[in-house]
Design an enzyme around this catalytic site. Structure first.
Site, PDB file in Angstrom:
ATOM      1  N   LYS A  20       0.840  -1.204   0.000  1.00 58.21           N
ATOM      2  CA  LYS A  20       0.000   0.000   0.000  1.00 58.21           C
ATOM      3  C   LYS A  20       0.872   1.250   0.000  1.00 58.21           C
ATOM      4  CE  LYS A  20      -2.668  -1.009   3.526  1.00 58.21           C
ATOM      5  NZ  LYS A  20      -3.738  -0.921   4.542  1.00 58.21           N
ATOM      6  N   SER A  51     -12.845 -17.048   5.595  1.00 59.27           N
ATOM      7  CA  SER A  51     -12.897 -17.040   4.132  1.00 59.27           C
ATOM      8  C   SER A  51     -11.803 -17.944   3.552  1.00 59.27           C
ATOM      9  CB  SER A  51     -12.722 -15.616   3.596  1.00 59.27           C
ATOM     10  OG  SER A  51     -13.799 -14.791   3.980  1.00 59.27           O
ATOM     11  N   LYS A 112     -16.043 -11.649 -18.065  1.00 60.51           N
ATOM     12  CA  LYS A 112     -16.679 -12.845 -17.527  1.00 60.51           C
ATOM     13  C   LYS A 112     -18.145 -12.897 -17.976  1.00 60.51           C
ATOM     14  CE  LYS A 112     -13.994 -13.995 -13.393  1.00 60.51           C
ATOM     15  NZ  LYS A 112     -14.088 -14.327 -11.962  1.00 60.51           N
ATOM     16  N   HIS A 120      -6.603  -8.520 -13.115  1.00 60.29           N
ATOM     17  CA  HIS A 120      -6.007  -9.171 -11.953  1.00 60.29           C
ATOM     18  C   HIS A 120      -4.542  -9.507 -12.232  1.00 60.29           C
ATOM     19  CE1 HIS A 120     -10.055 -10.762 -10.126  1.00 60.29           C
ATOM     20  NE2 HIS A 120     -10.133  -9.522 -10.542  1.00 60.29           N
ATOM     21  N   GLU A 139      -2.424 -10.762  -4.597  1.00 61.08           N
ATOM     22  CA  GLU A 139      -3.229 -10.439  -5.775  1.00 61.08           C
ATOM     23  C   GLU A 139      -3.516  -8.947  -5.807  1.00 61.08           C
ATOM     24  OE1 GLU A 139      -6.938 -12.583  -7.760  1.00 61.08           O
ATOM     25  OE2 GLU A 139      -7.589 -11.235  -6.158  1.00 61.08           O
ATOM     26  N   ASN A 148     -15.765  -1.088 -10.142  1.00 61.69           N
ATOM     27  CA  ASN A 148     -15.761  -1.447  -8.724  1.00 61.69           C
ATOM     28  C   ASN A 148     -17.157  -1.349  -8.124  1.00 61.69           C
ATOM     29  OD1 ASN A 148     -14.104  -2.069  -6.263  1.00 61.69           O
ATOM     30  ND2 ASN A 148     -15.047  -0.172  -5.584  1.00 61.69           N
ATOM     31  N   ALA A 151     -18.980  -4.474  -9.230  1.00 67.72           N
ATOM     32  CA  ALA A 151     -18.441  -5.659  -8.573  1.00 67.72           C
ATOM     33  C   ALA A 151     -18.851  -5.722  -7.100  1.00 67.72           C
ATOM     34  CB  ALA A 151     -16.916  -5.681  -8.694  1.00 67.72           C
ATOM     35  N   ILE A 153     -21.635  -4.443  -5.764  1.00 67.17           N
ATOM     36  CA  ILE A 153     -23.048  -4.823  -5.711  1.00 67.17           C
ATOM     37  C   ILE A 153     -23.220  -6.311  -6.003  1.00 67.17           C
ATOM     38  CG2 ILE A 153     -25.312  -4.481  -6.777  1.00 67.17           C
ATOM     39  CD1 ILE A 153     -24.327  -2.144  -5.013  1.00 67.17           C
TER      40      ILE A 153
END
Length: 229
Positions: A20, A51, A112, A120, A139, A148, A151, A153
């Site tokens: 970052k 996750s 997609k 990515h 990643e 964004n 994605a 939502i």
């Protein structure tokens, strides 16, 4: 499974923090040169333990292959204003010598079926620990603000429907994805006008660091963290 998850994830947290700083540093260099920055803002996170475990079970990943096959334990997201900015950022990452790109997936050119668009990159990043260097995978997702929004939502709805969207919702999501991309295309068509206006705005309003003035399109690190939650 790791007996001490906090200890296991510590290098990943270090990697996210370091990346970052480096990616935000790239943004600030463009700003200091008074040129358009392809990076709007950067967020990052370490994947939660539940996750990680769920993904391992779903993909039948064994514990000894966890760090190799789970490429997104450390995740960064770079937001851009324009689609063209995405590919500029991709080039910037490729030219860096402190990380190695090991995999790329262009879901902008190769959309997609759901309508999802993003770029990515999986990188190998070396973290310096008290026990020596540890190379781990991270990643990086690079997308526009409209990509964004869609994605985010879609991800929220996925929790409700577990990926099995009703036909009506599925079609609406696809139409929304195309509408979002049309917005990106329209903004790209007038990109030079927008950038010129932003430069004029920044010149008149920002970069007075001494008196606390914030540049028009600058987002604080704290705001970036809030947007990543």
């Amino acid at each position: 499974m790791p007996q001490d998850w906090e200890l296991f994830l510590m290098p990943y947290k270090q990697a996210v923090d370091e990346l970052k700083i480096k990616l935000r540093g790239m943004r600030k260099q463009f700003q200091q040169e008074n040129t358009h920055t392809p990076i709007e803002f950067v967020t990052g996170r370490v994947k939660p333990v539940d996750s990680i475990v769920e993904k391992m079970h779903r993909r039948q990943i064994s514990e000894d292959l966890m760090e190799q096959d789970l490429q997104d334990i450390a995740g960064l997201r770079i937001m851009c204003q324009f689609v063209e900015d995405i590919y500029q950022v991709v080039g910037l990452i490729h030219r860096r010598t402190d990380m190695e790109v090991v995999e790329e997936r262009d879901y902008i050119t190769n959309v997609k079926p759901s309508g999802y668009r993003s770029y990515h990159m999986v990188i190998m990043y070396p973290v310096q620990t008290v026990h020596g260097e540890k190379k781990l995978l991270a990643e990086i997702q690079i997308r526009t603000l409209s990509m964004n929004f869609w994605a985010t939502i879609e991800h929220s709805l996925n929790y409700k429907y577990q990926g099995e969207f009703p036909d009506e919702i599925n079609e609406r999501l696809k139409r929304a994805a195309e509408a979002a991309f049309m917005l990106d295309q329209e903004m790209s068509a007038i990109r030079e006008e927008i950038q010129e206006a932003q430069q004029l705005f920044s010149y008149g309003k920002g970069q007075q660091i001494g008196d606390g003035t914030i540049e028009g399109n600058q987002i604080s690190d704290q705001d970036e963290e809030e947007q990543s939650k």
